[in-house]
Design an enzyme around this catalytic site. Sequence first.
Site, mmCIF file in Angstrom:
data_model
loop_
_atom_site.group_PDB
_atom_site.id
_atom_site.type_symbol
_atom_site.label_atom_id
_atom_site.label_comp_id
_atom_site.label_asym_id
_atom_site.label_seq_id
_atom_site.Cartn_x
_atom_site.Cartn_y
_atom_site.Cartn_z
ATOM 1 N N SER A 493 0.855 -1.194 0.000
ATOM 2 C CA SER A 493 0.000 0.000 0.000
ATOM 3 C C SER A 493 0.886 1.237 0.000
ATOM 4 O O SER A 493 1.763 1.374 0.871
ATOM 5 C CB SER A 493 -0.907 0.002 1.234
ATOM 6 O OG SER A 493 -1.691 1.178 1.275
ATOM 7 N N ASP A 560 -8.678 3.947 2.545
ATOM 8 C CA ASP A 560 -9.592 2.804 2.535
ATOM 9 C C ASP A 560 -8.813 1.492 2.536
ATOM 10 O O ASP A 560 -9.197 0.515 3.196
ATOM 11 C CB ASP A 560 -10.505 2.876 1.306
ATOM 12 C CG ASP A 560 -11.547 3.979 1.420
ATOM 13 O OD1 ASP A 560 -11.783 4.435 2.557
ATOM 14 O OD2 ASP A 560 -12.104 4.385 0.375
ATOM 15 N N GLU A 561 -7.716 1.463 1.757
ATOM 16 C CA GLU A 561 -6.847 0.274 1.784
ATOM 17 C C GLU A 561 -6.346 0.016 3.197
ATOM 18 O O GLU A 561 -6.346 -1.129 3.674
ATOM 19 C CB GLU A 561 -5.619 0.489 0.870
ATOM 20 C CG GLU A 561 -5.854 0.219 -0.595
ATOM 21 C CD GLU A 561 -4.570 0.374 -1.394
ATOM 22 O OE1 GLU A 561 -4.611 0.079 -2.602
ATOM 23 O OE2 GLU A 561 -3.542 0.784 -0.821
ATOM 24 N N LEU A 562 -5.929 1.066 3.866
ATOM 25 C CA LEU A 562 -5.371 0.930 5.206
ATOM 26 C C LEU A 562 -6.413 0.397 6.186
ATOM 27 O O LEU A 562 -6.110 -0.452 7.026
ATOM 28 C CB LEU A 562 -4.823 2.281 5.685
ATOM 29 C CG LEU A 562 -4.168 2.282 7.062
ATOM 30 C CD1 LEU A 562 -2.949 1.359 7.080
ATOM 31 C CD2 LEU A 562 -3.741 3.698 7.461
ATOM 32 N N ILE A 565 -6.727 -3.223 5.554
ATOM 33 C CA ILE A 565 -5.518 -3.923 6.030
ATOM 34 C C ILE A 565 -5.576 -4.123 7.537
ATOM 35 O O ILE A 565 -5.301 -5.219 8.047
ATOM 36 C CB ILE A 565 -4.253 -3.130 5.619
ATOM 37 C CG1 ILE A 565 -4.010 -3.253 4.119
ATOM 38 C CG2 ILE A 565 -3.025 -3.611 6.393
ATOM 39 C CD1 ILE A 565 -2.932 -2.315 3.592
#
Length: 1606
Positions: A493, A560-562, A565
């Site tokens: 990321s 949003d990825e974080l 994750i």
Amino acid sequence: MEPPDDQQAEASYTFGDRSTSDIVVRLRNEEGRDDWIYCHSKILTEKSRYFSDRLSDKWPTCKILDSRYCVEVICQESDYDHHINLLRLLYVVGSDDDDVPEDHHLCHNVKSALGILCVAKELDCPLVVTACVNYLEAVPWEEGEEEEMLRVVPMIGSEAEPVLARLQPVDQSAVTGIFSSALRFATSSPPLPLCDIKASAQEQIEYMITEDDDAPLLIADEGIKLEVKECVKSLFARFFQCLEEVTSKNGLSLRMVVSDLSWAFQILTKMEMVRDFVVTWVETSEKLVKVVEAMETVAETVEIRVKVTEVTSKVVEAIGYGTVILPTMKRLQVVKLWLPFVRETKPLVDSAGCDKNDDGEEEDKEEGVRCKIDGEIWQALESSFVSIILALPSSDQAEILTEWLSKNGVYPDLTEAFEVWCYRSKVAKRRLVHFLTDPLHLKGSQDLAVYTSFPVSSSDLKTFAIIFVLLLTMMASSSSSVALVWLYHVFLSFRGEDVRKGFLSHVLKEFKSKGINVFIDNEIKRGESVGPVLVGAIRHSRIAVVLLSRNYASSSWCLDELVEIMKCRDEVGQTVMTIFYEVDPSDVRKQTGDFGKAFDETCVGKTEKVKKAWRQALYDVAGIAGYHSSNCGNEADLIIKVASDVMAVLGFTPSKDFDDFVGIGARVTEIKSKLIFQSEKVKVIGILGTPGIGKTTTARVLYNQLSPGFLFSTFLENIRGSYEKPCGNDYRLKLRFQKNLLSQIFNKGDIEVHHLGRAQEMLSDKKVLVVLDEVDNWWQLEEIAKQRGWVGPGSMIIITTEDRKLLKALGLGIDHIYEMKFPTSDESLQIFCQYAFGQKSPDDGFERLAWEVTWLVGDLPLGLRVMGSYLRGMSKDEWIEALPWLRSTLDREIESTLRFSYKSLRDNERILFLHLACMFADFNVVRVDSFKSYFANISLEVNHGLEVLAQKSLIYIENGLLKMHSLLKKMGREIVKKQSTKKPAKPHFLTDTKDIYDALDNDTATGNVLGITLCNTNWEDDKIQINKSAFQGLNNLRFLYFVCKNLCTPEGLDCLPNKLRMLHWDHCPLRIWPSKFSGKFLVELRLLDCKFEMLWDGIKPFPYLKTLDLSYSDNLKKIPDLSKATSLEELDLPECKSLIELTSSIGNATKLRRMDISGCTNIKDFPNVSDSMVELDLSETEIEEVPPWIENLFRLRELNMYGCGELQTISPNISKLENLKLLCLCNYLFAEEDGQDPFDDIFEAIIKWGPDFKRSWVLQSDFDVDYIFPRCLPEKALTSPISLRLSCNFIKTIPDCIRHLSGLIELDIKQCRRQLVALPPLPHSLVSLDAQGCESLKTIDSSSFQINPNICLNFVDCYHLEKKARKLIYTSACKYAILPGEEVPAHFTHRASSGSLTISLTPRPLPSSFRFKACILLSKVQAHPGDTSDDDDEEGENSLTGVSYSVRGKQNGLTVEGGSNQLYMPALDGYREHLYIFEDSFTLHQDFPEAEETTLTELSFVFRVHDETCKVEACGVRLIEANNESAGGEDEDDDDDHYHEYDHDDDSGDEDDDDGDDGEGGEDEDDDHGNTEANNEAEGVESRHDEDEETRSRKRMRLSVARLFE
């Protein structure tokens, strides 16, 4: 005023004194500055060649200023003052080069001295140069001045080299030495004043294995690893001792050792060696926890808990993330022990971290500072515990989680483990209910375990169900599905605009090179939110790497990825790793700074729920211990560290592709050691060797081991086969080569290279590992040679080649070239068997065949591999059928590899190569000088040609001998065979038996044959007849080599070719020398076992003949006149039993160096040879005398006369031969019979002298020793420093003449062990006497070693020494002595029956420096493997065993280290006890130099022997004051003249009591001082008289010391 007269003293001259000056120096610069300085020509001309030239008549000058001479000097403004100071210095420097002028203040600093130095060099003022060099060499430099030194000083020349001595690289072995020493100190327990130094040592160790250029090599060094293991082992030993002794009062030592263990774990982590540490810590955990919890003082307890927690966090993390694999029970033990411990520790640490003052404000205390634990450690502990728990069996998980829930979920937070456990249990719950409600399904515990995936027994079913239901009812919510199948190794990321083109590309390249499968979202079309594809990628990745950069929060996509994750981290245990790239973690956690601004902008228009999720994710990810770009020296090291840690989590292991390669490990280690020793910023190593020897394989292994330490690396394989040969302009080839190199390094195929500087532009700032494999042409290395800085500091370049010349052209010396060696015979067999049988040894029944094939291949790894693979799977019969083909034919794959180097040769070198391969194939070695002489007067460049062949690794030249590998010889023969088939008219060689028979049998002209080689050792073959004109047409034959007993010439031979240069014909059947053969070109004539009675009549000219060998020719009666054999160097006539006499013409052979007439039993006179003779073998002749004129043979090195039964007289002139090395004079010829040593009846003396005793003289004789030894003893041995070794089994005493050898340093008589009884007086120069094993030795002359206190005496296993001799040994002053003994003699006044001894002293001011003599009683506890009492192995006898001692004293009430020392003694044989005696000194106040006098009350000695087969049974010490450095003598009544003895306080009041006690325990030595037992047992009746003398002597000494102290 007129100039002073020449007689005027130089001291009267003053700088700038116009009244006495006779010249003017005009100093000016371009800026307009112009000064006139009045000087004296005498000063300037004597001390400056510049001024001397310009003031000479040859130099045009102008007269100005009152007619005085003027010299103009133009300089830069910056050097103006330096010129003036130089002129001043010329007046004060003296004529002595070492003189530093008193006015050295002119060089008031380093900068000034450097300036003056440059000017002095320019104006050629050697005395000033010397003065400046002396100044710069002596004064300290500031940090910034070192670079200026390195810039300026090398330009001065060799006279300035001393200045740079402190900056020169030391002996490179010091790198590992410094590391080892620093490591030992860093893990030691020094006094408190030295703790700062210890901390510095720890910092240096960290630097050396992380940031230093040599870090990869240090980490890979096996010796360093062993040293680290030993130091950590010692550290744990201190730790265990502290656990045993710790109390509430001395917890400091435990805290310090745990702190050291915490540091050591970091080092072990860098070196990937944490396993042993983790295992030991786990095994000690239970006891450690009990000790800490039992401590009473709260502050002390908290401090220790902090240190213990820090170490435990590292251990638990290593277990939790799989770095160290432990059994289930051990992991369960770790959780059950340490989970409660850290749970109790955290509130204690939090409360102790700060306190409040009287105003209620918080203030930090010293304890508070020490008690603080970083939040990242608590976080790491929490995560690690979760990982460990989730890897335990379900029932154990349930138990731990139940206990945690009962504590209301306090730290550590196990929510993640609880949720994962619950998720895994969902399906199991339904199945469990199904089984509980349907008894028909309860078939047993195995069904339940299989169906539910829970290892639960039937008896535990009810308990498990209760726990399971309890946990489910406590669960707040169910978790989503868990990704159990990892599709990717890493999900990355990142924010593209920050890192995509730079940092990210390097990360991806490193991951790819390590085989790490990365998901990167480049190809996904971005929308408003993270879609299902990206969610799936995140959830199916084993590790998520979050690259947090300055603009990361500006992307809602990244946020949003974080969030996703962090959700996967909580739900499925995904590992999250963070990289803080140019951003502060606190800014990420708190959303402040530039990072916070970007986040705020992204939050505009978002719902509170989204913003809250983002903030929480950022807070959580910032709390993960990650990598900070600001903390790393460079990005490359950071990326390598990240990739290595990812590999560790994934469980990747280093390549093992080459682990089974025989011998490869040792070769790689040797190459690494050469790399470590190099001091250059860019390390270069050339791997050199013959084709097929394994250069590429070795380089590949080296590359695999070193490449993890480099961000940029490439292996360019088979360069010579990848590029066409250059034809004229090689510019395009160089461009293409650089393009390939850069493309592989950067993993890009679109790199354009338009000029040759492109590689330097892209690599000069990068640390690169490059392997250039199979380099064969200079153009491939030319740009490297031109641009040394084409790669960055820390880079390594590895080059494999067969051409030594290329490496020399690159400027590589011996330290930068590793020459591959052929494997040993055993290694070759193992290599072959690996390919032939899949194992390292042959199958049963194949042993002989395997050895034969290995011999045929000749230890070449390529051939071993090819032949092994070819024969694999064949039956024994098939092997036997294949052998003839293998003997005669070269495999195509082998030939194609070997031919590369041959094809690159010129015609000249090819001809030489084929001569060697065809004509000398059956020779193991060929002498270089002989080979060169074969081609005299021929238009071949032999010297240069051989050099080229050696540089191409096609031949080896060592010690004047020329060698070629057997497969290369076979290749050469194959080439000749093919050439002769295609072009019969071309000059060639005959090596095939059938071709040779055809050539000799036919009358056809064969003038194109240059050489014939026929070697047939099968004597059972039919006779082969050749006619008398067989050689008629072989006009150009130059080499004839016959080793064949089957050849016969019934009619003889009419002729032999006149061009023959080498004639070697073993078993020659000729009886008459061919009449039509002049032999005028012969260089070598060897006719072994020939039928000749005489070769030829008269005198024949043999101007080139160097070797005449007629060995074993029984019929030979006379050798021809050799008057015209003016070049003859060797004459071999051994076993020519019919030879009656030697021709007198031998005396005219002025170049004859070697002659062998051994076994010529009719020779009676010593041969009259010229003074050119070097080696002379006259064994088994009837010679009666060595004549006086033997002194004329001043070049003679060896004279052998074994078995000369008539030899009676030896001229004493033989002692004048200064170059003689070996002299053998024996009446009998001794042969080994019935296992008897043939040298049993021979006297042997070996004398060594010269630097390091490398020159030697050996005498072997069966004459009377007292006759032969003084007669033959070299004259130089009487006065020169020498060592002497005697070997004789029949002498009872050594020759008396030895006492006159005034330079005798070492005497070795251990080979005289059988009969030697007595030792006569020995010279006072002796410093070593070795009589080990002389069991019959009884007496020693009292004057033998009373003079030299540095003598070493070895009487190991001398069990029959008489009482007087024993006393002489242990009372004499010596460096050390060792002799048999069963108890410590009374001579040593303080004794103990163990290896430690404590002496109590009267509390008086005593000198703090002591000299002492010690004795330790040693016994053997077990023998060395294979040790026997009769073992005469020289190596075993000469081996040494380490002995050490340490001393402590009680000084002013404190225990003070008195130092220690490491000594050595000869190794013991057998099981009998021995006494080791030595003398040494120690200083007690070395740690307190300000103390001039100390009050000493106690001394403690500890003695150790560093041999597991030996044990210290007892010890004794005698304290002495060495007024003349003597420990005593034979007559102890005179001891007061030599020393005072310092006795202990128990003796001070017992002086009257001693009169009536005649045992050795007369003194009161019963007290046990410091857990040692004094030895008071009497030695027996025969020692009572000695003890009376000892007692009286001690009384006198005590009285003397008492008076002294009064």
